[in-house]
Design a protein around this motif. Structure first.
Motif, PDB file in Angstrom:
ATOM      1  N   ILE A 130      58.956  21.698 -21.124  1.00  0.00           N
ATOM      2  CA  ILE A 130      60.050  20.788 -21.479  1.00  0.00           C
ATOM      3  C   ILE A 130      60.053  19.560 -20.576  1.00  0.00           C
ATOM      4  O   ILE A 130      60.353  18.451 -21.024  1.00  0.00           O
ATOM      5  CB  ILE A 130      61.402  21.526 -21.416  1.00  0.00           C
ATOM      6  N   ILE A 131      59.703  19.748 -19.297  1.00  0.00           N
ATOM      7  CA  ILE A 131      59.646  18.612 -18.374  1.00  0.00           C
ATOM      8  C   ILE A 131      58.604  17.604 -18.836  1.00  0.00           C
ATOM      9  O   ILE A 131      58.846  16.392 -18.825  1.00  0.00           O
ATOM     10  CB  ILE A 131      59.344  19.096 -16.944  1.00  0.00           C
ATOM     11  N   VAL A 132      57.447  18.115 -19.250  1.00  0.00           N
ATOM     12  CA  VAL A 132      56.397  17.215 -19.756  1.00  0.00           C
ATOM     13  C   VAL A 132      56.900  16.446 -20.976  1.00  0.00           C
ATOM     14  O   VAL A 132      56.731  15.223 -21.082  1.00  0.00           O
ATOM     15  CB  VAL A 132      55.121  18.015 -20.107  1.00  0.00           C
ATOM     16  N   PHE A 133      57.532  17.156 -21.905  1.00  0.00           N
ATOM     17  CA  PHE A 133      58.086  16.517 -23.103  1.00  0.00           C
ATOM     18  C   PHE A 133      59.146  15.484 -22.728  1.00  0.00           C
ATOM     19  O   PHE A 133      59.191  14.382 -23.297  1.00  0.00           O
ATOM     20  CB  PHE A 133      58.686  17.578 -24.022  1.00  0.00           C
ATOM     21  N   LYS A 158      65.271  34.350 -12.534  1.00  0.00           N
ATOM     22  CA  LYS A 158      64.267  33.951 -11.551  1.00  0.00           C
ATOM     23  C   LYS A 158      63.373  32.855 -12.117  1.00  0.00           C
ATOM     24  O   LYS A 158      63.149  32.765 -13.321  1.00  0.00           O
ATOM     25  CB  LYS A 158      63.422  35.165 -11.135  1.00  0.00           C
ATOM     26  N   TRP A 159      62.837  32.038 -11.208  1.00  0.00           N
ATOM     27  CA  TRP A 159      62.011  30.902 -11.615  1.00  0.00           C
ATOM     28  C   TRP A 159      60.793  31.358 -12.426  1.00  0.00           C
ATOM     29  O   TRP A 159      60.427  30.711 -13.413  1.00  0.00           O
ATOM     30  CB  TRP A 159      61.565  30.110 -10.388  1.00  0.00           C
ATOM     31  N   LYS A 160      60.177  32.477 -12.049  1.00  0.00           N
ATOM     32  CA  LYS A 160      58.971  32.929 -12.744  1.00  0.00           C
ATOM     33  C   LYS A 160      59.260  33.305 -14.203  1.00  0.00           C
ATOM     34  O   LYS A 160      58.350  33.292 -15.033  1.00  0.00           O
ATOM     35  CB  LYS A 160      58.341  34.109 -12.019  1.00  0.00           C
ATOM     36  N   GLN A 161      60.530  33.604 -14.509  1.00  0.00           N
ATOM     37  CA  GLN A 161      60.886  33.967 -15.879  1.00  0.00           C
ATOM     38  C   GLN A 161      60.952  32.752 -16.800  1.00  0.00           C
ATOM     39  O   GLN A 161      60.794  32.883 -18.015  1.00  0.00           O
ATOM     40  CB  GLN A 161      62.243  34.681 -15.893  1.00  0.00           C
ATOM     41  N   VAL A 162      61.233  31.587 -16.233  1.00  0.00           N
ATOM     42  CA  VAL A 162      61.450  30.396 -17.059  1.00  0.00           C
ATOM     43  C   VAL A 162      60.501  29.257 -16.714  1.00  0.00           C
ATOM     44  O   VAL A 162      60.570  28.193 -17.335  1.00  0.00           O
ATOM     45  CB  VAL A 162      62.912  29.900 -16.915  1.00  0.00           C
ATOM     46  N   SER A 163      59.616  29.460 -15.732  1.00  0.00           N
ATOM     47  CA  SER A 163      58.779  28.361 -15.250  1.00  0.00           C
ATOM     48  C   SER A 163      57.908  27.771 -16.353  1.00  0.00           C
ATOM     49  O   SER A 163      57.756  26.548 -16.456  1.00  0.00           O
ATOM     50  CB  SER A 163      57.900  28.833 -14.087  1.00  0.00           C
ATOM     51  N   PHE A 164      57.334  28.640 -17.200  1.00  0.00           N
ATOM     52  CA  PHE A 164      56.412  28.159 -18.235  1.00  0.00           C
ATOM     53  C   PHE A 164      57.116  27.217 -19.203  1.00  0.00           C
ATOM     54  O   PHE A 164      56.655  26.098 -19.454  1.00  0.00           O
ATOM     55  CB  PHE A 164      55.813  29.342 -18.990  1.00  0.00           C
ATOM     56  N   ILE A 165      58.268  27.656 -19.748  1.00  0.00           N
ATOM     57  CA  ILE A 165      58.976  26.835 -20.730  1.00  0.00           C
ATOM     58  C   ILE A 165      59.587  25.603 -20.081  1.00  0.00           C
ATOM     59  O   ILE A 165      59.633  24.533 -20.684  1.00  0.00           O
ATOM     60  CB  ILE A 165      60.059  27.674 -21.455  1.00  0.00           C
ATOM     61  N   VAL A 166      60.046  25.723 -18.824  1.00  0.00           N
ATOM     62  CA  VAL A 166      60.638  24.580 -18.127  1.00  0.00           C
ATOM     63  C   VAL A 166      59.585  23.502 -17.896  1.00  0.00           C
ATOM     64  O   VAL A 166      59.846  22.305 -18.090  1.00  0.00           O
ATOM     65  CB  VAL A 166      61.282  25.019 -16.799  1.00  0.00           C
ATOM     66  N   LYS A 167      58.401  23.898 -17.463  1.00  0.00           N
ATOM     67  CA  LYS A 167      57.323  22.925 -17.243  1.00  0.00           C
ATOM     68  C   LYS A 167      56.962  22.211 -18.546  1.00  0.00           C
ATOM     69  O   LYS A 167      56.721  20.995 -18.554  1.00  0.00           O
ATOM     70  CB  LYS A 167      56.097  23.626 -16.665  1.00  0.00           C
ATOM     71  N   LYS A 195      70.864  14.760 -19.489  1.00  0.00           N
ATOM     72  CA  LYS A 195      71.143  15.511 -20.716  1.00  0.00           C
ATOM     73  C   LYS A 195      70.198  16.698 -20.857  1.00  0.00           C
ATOM     74  O   LYS A 195      70.595  17.787 -21.296  1.00  0.00           O
ATOM     75  CB  LYS A 195      71.031  14.585 -21.937  1.00  0.00           C
ATOM     76  N   TYR A 196      68.928  16.508 -20.492  1.00  0.00           N
ATOM     77  CA  TYR A 196      67.977  17.620 -20.524  1.00  0.00           C
ATOM     78  C   TYR A 196      68.380  18.695 -19.522  1.00  0.00           C
ATOM     79  O   TYR A 196      68.341  19.889 -19.834  1.00  0.00           O
ATOM     80  CB  TYR A 196      66.565  17.121 -20.193  1.00  0.00           C
ATOM     81  N   ILE A 197      68.767  18.261 -18.311  1.00  0.00           N
ATOM     82  CA  ILE A 197      69.124  19.224 -17.265  1.00  0.00           C
ATOM     83  C   ILE A 197      70.385  19.988 -17.646  1.00  0.00           C
ATOM     84  O   ILE A 197      70.558  21.146 -17.253  1.00  0.00           O
ATOM     85  CB  ILE A 197      69.318  18.490 -15.917  1.00  0.00           C
ATOM     86  N   CYS A 198      71.268  19.364 -18.411  1.00  0.00           N
ATOM     87  CA  CYS A 198      72.484  20.042 -18.871  1.00  0.00           C
ATOM     88  C   CYS A 198      72.167  21.121 -19.900  1.00  0.00           C
ATOM     89  O   CYS A 198      72.698  22.239 -19.835  1.00  0.00           O
ATOM     90  CB  CYS A 198      73.450  19.032 -19.495  1.00  0.00           C
ATOM     91  N   SER A 199      71.319  20.782 -20.850  1.00  0.00           N
ATOM     92  CA  SER A 199      71.114  21.638 -22.017  1.00  0.00           C
ATOM     93  C   SER A 199      70.138  22.780 -21.774  1.00  0.00           C
ATOM     94  O   SER A 199      70.356  23.907 -22.236  1.00  0.00           O
ATOM     95  CB  SER A 199      70.633  20.801 -23.204  1.00  0.00           C
TER      96      SER A 199
END
Length: 279
Positions: A75-78, A64-73, A126-130
């Motif tokens: 990584i998106i900033v990075f 679920k999105w709530k499980q990964v939202s923090f780390i995904v956000k 590449k980010y979206i793949c990994s």
């Protein structure tokens, strides 16, 4: 507070999906081989296909999105900072790669070309793949099963156990972070979005310091306990949790090698790492 922050803890989440049932070593092999393939190639068609596959696998695993939202956000900033830095320091890199120039926005040194934009798109892919593959591994892999599987294929049980401990304590460290954060806020230190950026950074530093010391104390406790139990005195050890390779494991491993072979074939087709649609 612990219950409220459970969705922010990134670690193993039990489940009944096809991916959860795979052998931990299979998932590691797939992660390593496919990630290497994605890092090496710049063929947009292959990267898009892996992006779609990765997102489908996340859906199948029930993440679920709530499980990964923090780390995904995070990584998106990075990733955005990295992409902007690539463009700022060398906005003509795409031209040299694809041997052509199609101006989209003329702004002197920062002129944006279709070639540069296409190159930055590949970097983003590449980010979206990994990222989904790494999240899948962390969220669907039981650390104890993974350690047992590694030892079964010949990796030293000491190394296997070290990997197991690392995976097991990732959630613990995150939980400690949120617990310290809650304690800081209970003392009146505002760390939410309402606070200014400078205050939030200062507050985060105040959290990191006790987190480091508590982690070192935990490491010392575990090391002492392992020494008292004479860990490492024998050449072999038994495991409570161990899994055999199933047909699905062999099929998924074969798929990983097939994807690597596809990248090798694309090298020959494209005469290099880059797919050039501007020819």
């Amino acid at each position: 507070m612990k219950i409220m922050n459970d969705s922010k803890i990134l670690g193993y989440q039990p489940g009944n999906s096809f991916i959860h049932a795979l052998n931990a070593t299979t998932k590691m092999i797939f992660l390593i081989l496919v990630s290497i393939a994605c890092m090496v190639t710049y063929d947009t068609r292959f990267l898009i296909a892996i992006c779609i596959l990765s997102l489908i696998l996340l859906k199948i695993a029930g993440i679920k999105w709530k499980q990964v939202s923090f780390i995904v956000k995070f990584i998106i900033v990075f990733a955005v900072i990295n992409i902007l830095a690539v463009f700022i320091f060398q906005p003509t890199y795409g031209e040299s790669l694809y041997h052509s120039k199609t101006v989209l926005i003329n702004a002197g040194y920062f002129t944006l070309t279709a070639q540069e934009l296409f190159y930055l798109l590949n970097v983003s892919l590449k980010y979206i793949c990994s990222i989904p593959l790494v999240l899948l591994f962390l969220l669907t892999t039981n650390p104890s099963q993974f350690a047992a599987s590694l030892n079964k294929i010949g990796v030293s049980y000491k190394v296997s156990y070290a990997v197991s401990l690392a995976l097991r304590y990732i959630p613990n460290i995150q939980e400690s972070y949120w617990s310290i954060s809650a304690a800081q806020q209970a003392r009146g230190n505002e760390l939410s979005k309402k606070a200014s950026l400078g205050k939030r950074i200062h507050g985060t530093l105040n959290i990191v310091t006790p987190l480091i010391f508590s982690s070192l104390d935990r490491i010392d406790t575990i090391s002492t306990a392992m020494q008292l139990r004479r860990f490492g005195s024998k050449k072999k050890r038994t495991w409570y949790v161990a899994e055999k390779f199933s047909l699905a494991d062999y099929l998924v491993t074969s798929l990983a090698f097939i994807l690597v072979l596809i990248v090798i074939l694309l090298f020959k087709v494209n005469s290099g790492r880059f797919y050039n649609p501007f020819v």
